[in-house]
Design a protein around this motif. Structure first.
Motif, PDB file in Angstrom:
ATOM      1  N   GLY A  83       0.703  -1.249   0.066  1.00 19.62           N
ATOM      2  CA  GLY A  83      -0.051  -0.030   0.101  1.00 19.62           C
ATOM      3  C   GLY A  83       0.794   1.203  -0.007  1.00 19.62           C
ATOM      4  N   ASP A  84       0.076   2.656   0.278  1.00 24.01           N
ATOM      5  CA  ASP A  84       0.970   3.699   0.122  1.00 24.01           C
ATOM      6  C   ASP A  84       1.659   3.842   1.726  1.00 24.01           C
ATOM      7  OD1 ASP A  84       1.491   6.212  -0.538  1.00 24.01           O
ATOM      8  OD2 ASP A  84      -0.009   7.248   0.489  1.00 24.01           O
ATOM      9  N   HIS A  85       3.021   4.402   1.558  1.00 26.24           N
ATOM     10  CA  HIS A  85       3.856   4.781   2.719  1.00 26.24           C
ATOM     11  C   HIS A  85       4.460   6.264   2.399  1.00 26.24           C
ATOM     12  CE1 HIS A  85       3.700   1.065   5.058  1.00 26.24           C
ATOM     13  NE2 HIS A  85       3.173   0.453   3.702  1.00 26.24           N
ATOM     14  N   GLY A  86       3.807   6.926   1.542  1.00 28.52           N
ATOM     15  CA  GLY A  86       4.134   8.405   1.547  1.00 28.52           C
ATOM     16  C   GLY A  86       5.504   8.571   1.417  1.00 28.52           C
ATOM     17  N   THR A  97       7.347  -5.305   6.740  1.00 29.35           N
ATOM     18  CA  THR A  97       6.183  -4.393   6.891  1.00 29.35           C
ATOM     19  C   THR A  97       4.622  -4.886   6.658  1.00 29.35           C
ATOM     20  OG1 THR A  97       7.530  -2.679   6.103  1.00 29.35           O
ATOM     21  CG2 THR A  97       5.232  -2.166   5.702  1.00 29.35           C
ATOM     22  N   PRO A  98       3.818  -4.887   7.533  1.00 29.62           N
ATOM     23  CA  PRO A  98       2.449  -5.494   7.408  1.00 29.62           C
ATOM     24  C   PRO A  98       1.929  -5.137   6.023  1.00 29.62           C
ATOM     25  CG  PRO A  98       2.809  -4.650   9.687  1.00 29.62           C
ATOM     26  CD  PRO A  98       3.745  -4.014   8.667  1.00 29.62           C
ATOM     27  N   PRO A  99       1.393  -5.995   5.137  1.00 28.77           N
ATOM     28  CA  PRO A  99       0.603  -5.685   3.978  1.00 28.77           C
ATOM     29  C   PRO A  99      -0.526  -4.922   4.418  1.00 28.77           C
ATOM     30  CG  PRO A  99       1.296  -8.033   4.123  1.00 28.77           C
ATOM     31  CD  PRO A  99       1.458  -7.446   5.407  1.00 28.77           C
ATOM     32  N   ASN A 100      -0.775  -3.704   3.520  1.00 31.05           N
ATOM     33  CA  ASN A 100      -1.929  -3.041   3.509  1.00 31.05           C
ATOM     34  C   ASN A 100      -2.333  -2.389   2.191  1.00 31.05           C
ATOM     35  OD1 ASN A 100      -3.895  -1.426   4.851  1.00 31.05           O
ATOM     36  ND2 ASN A 100      -2.703   0.378   4.985  1.00 31.05           N
ATOM     37  N   PRO A 101      -2.665  -3.329   1.171  1.00 31.13           N
ATOM     38  CA  PRO A 101      -2.928  -2.975  -0.009  1.00 31.13           C
ATOM     39  C   PRO A 101      -4.245  -2.138  -0.372  1.00 31.13           C
ATOM     40  CG  PRO A 101      -3.896  -5.342   0.443  1.00 31.13           C
ATOM     41  CD  PRO A 101      -3.046  -4.782   1.621  1.00 31.13           C
ATOM     42  N   ARG A 109       9.228   3.324  -1.181  1.00 34.86           N
ATOM     43  CA  ARG A 109      10.442   2.967  -1.690  1.00 34.86           C
ATOM     44  C   ARG A 109      10.719   1.529  -1.106  1.00 34.86           C
ATOM     45  NH1 ARG A 109      14.336   7.857   0.289  1.00 34.86           N
ATOM     46  NH2 ARG A 109      12.903   7.986   1.865  1.00 34.86           N
ATOM     47  N   VAL A 110      11.196   0.525  -1.605  1.00 31.52           N
ATOM     48  CA  VAL A 110      11.274  -0.847  -1.177  1.00 31.52           C
ATOM     49  C   VAL A 110      12.640  -1.424  -1.186  1.00 31.52           C
ATOM     50  CG1 VAL A 110      10.343  -3.273  -1.894  1.00 31.52           C
ATOM     51  CG2 VAL A 110       9.050  -1.223  -2.555  1.00 31.52           C
ATOM     52  N   ARG A 111      13.052  -2.029   0.090  1.00 32.74           N
ATOM     53  CA  ARG A 111      14.154  -2.465   0.323  1.00 32.74           C
ATOM     54  C   ARG A 111      14.204  -3.873  -0.082  1.00 32.74           C
ATOM     55  NH1 ARG A 111      16.668   0.859   3.912  1.00 32.74           N
ATOM     56  NH2 ARG A 111      15.460   2.155   5.273  1.00 32.74           N
ATOM     57  N   ASN A 112      15.474  -4.416  -0.360  1.00 32.00           N
ATOM     58  CA  ASN A 112      15.798  -5.869  -0.910  1.00 32.00           C
ATOM     59  C   ASN A 112      16.955  -6.248  -0.215  1.00 32.00           C
ATOM     60  OD1 ASN A 112      18.195  -4.376  -1.696  1.00 32.00           O
ATOM     61  ND2 ASN A 112      17.640  -4.267  -4.037  1.00 32.00           N
ATOM     62  N   ASP A 113      17.006  -6.034   1.025  1.00 28.23           N
ATOM     63  CA  ASP A 113      18.307  -6.598   1.936  1.00 28.23           C
ATOM     64  C   ASP A 113      17.944  -8.219   1.996  1.00 28.23           C
ATOM     65  OD1 ASP A 113      18.715  -3.848   2.010  1.00 28.23           O
ATOM     66  OD2 ASP A 113      18.777  -3.937   4.303  1.00 28.23           O
ATOM     67  N   ARG A 114      16.785  -8.682   2.412  1.00 37.41           N
ATOM     68  CA  ARG A 114      16.413 -10.114   2.620  1.00 37.41           C
ATOM     69  C   ARG A 114      16.939 -10.757   1.369  1.00 37.41           C
ATOM     70  NH1 ARG A 114      10.932 -11.999   4.686  1.00 37.41           N
ATOM     71  NH2 ARG A 114      11.604 -10.940   6.493  1.00 37.41           N
TER      72      ARG A 114
END
Length: 294
Positions: A105-108, A116-120, A256-261
């Motif tokens: 979902g939106d995270h500004g 991060t809990p999904p919130n589509p 913005r999406v992290r890819n560390d995992r």
């Protein structure tokens, strides 16, 4: 280990994954909704089956596939692979599902990761989250390892700002603060193959590059690579008025999406860590009409 992969949906991503798997010694089969494409894929050595999501797929279609991947988007009726391919899925040792980072979902403009809990907020993302849960249930039933790959905007040869600039359709929309994460189709394939071949418990992975960026910035870079004039920016209000509802919906969310995992648990090294490397490779592979006389 039997190396046989079955792909529900041999489309843009599915074919890239199939190509990489075959290069690694895998036998590959899969589905398409197009009869002519099925014939073409069979001629190219991929065992393709017609599957339009309305008729059950025979359990024998996969020929005892050890690994099954789904790239098909669900609809209001749910995931067609889960509905109509369950006998095939129960045979597999590994299941993979291509989902979307839209489930967050939106995270500004803030960062999200797999915790991060999904919130589509968009209907298509709500459907994707429901499909994720369906695949988790199927993996438990089958006793299979499951990897869910959450993807942002996908680009690559034939589907990139380079192609848009070359076609004269690129637009630089100015919506202050709006950022998008992206991933090159070859890096999606590399991540999926890495997950298939790396011992791990299975999990959810954001498959995204390292540099979220504004669309206007990416289009400008593409134009510069091609030596074309950088298109002028279009104010968001003006651009939005001419957009379809679907196009506007992509700008309704900002994250913005992290890819560390992905890097830590699977050891994935991105071939194109930012849009710059990805677009440079696409541009280098294109011979422009203006170069034909050189």
């Amino acid at each position: 280990m039997t190396k046989r992969l079955f792909v529900f949906g041999l489309g843009y991503c599915g074919l890239e994954i199939a190509k990489l798997a075959r290069a690694g010694g895998w036998t590959v089969a899969g589905t398409s909704t197009d009869r002519e494409k099925v014939r073409r894929l069979r001629a190219e050595g991929i065992e393709a089956h017609l599957f339009d999501g309305t008729t059950p797929l025979a359990a024998t279609a996969a020929g005892g596939a050890s690994h099954v991947l789904c790239t098909i988007a669900p609809g209001v009726a749910g995931d067609p692979a889960l509905r109509l391919g369950a006998p095939l899925l129960r045979q597999a040792r590994w299941l993979g599902y291509l989902s979307t980072t839209g489930v967050y979902g939106d995270h500004g403009g803030g960062w999200v990761d797999e915790d991060t809990p999904p919130n589509p907020g968009q209907p298509r993302s709500i459907e994707r989250l429901a499909a994720e849960r369906g695949w988790q249930a199927m993996a438990l039933e089958a006793g299979a390892r499951l990897d869910i790959f959450r993807l942002p905007g996908i680009y690559g040869p034939g589907r990139s700002p380079i192609d848009q600039v070359k076609a004269g359709t690129a637009r630089r929309i100015d919506k202050p603060g709006q950022l998008f994460s992206r991933i090159h189709v070859e890096d999606i394939a590399g991540a999926v193959l890495k997950a298939m071949t790396t011992p791990h418990a299975g999990g959810i992975y954001n498959v995204t590059d390292d540099l979220p960026a504004a669309t206007s910035e990416v289009v400008a870079f593409a134009a510069e690579l091609l030596g074309r004039p950088v298109p002028p920016t279009i104010p968001w209000e003006e651009a939005a008025a001419a957009m379809t509802d679907m196009a506007r919906s992509f700008y309704a969310e900002n994250r913005r999406v992290r890819n560390d995992r992905l890097k830590r648990e699977l050891g994935v090294v991105l071939r194109y860590p930012t849009y710059r490397e990805g677009l440079q490779a696409i541009a280098a592979a294109i011979k422009l009409p203006s170069d034909s006389g050189r």
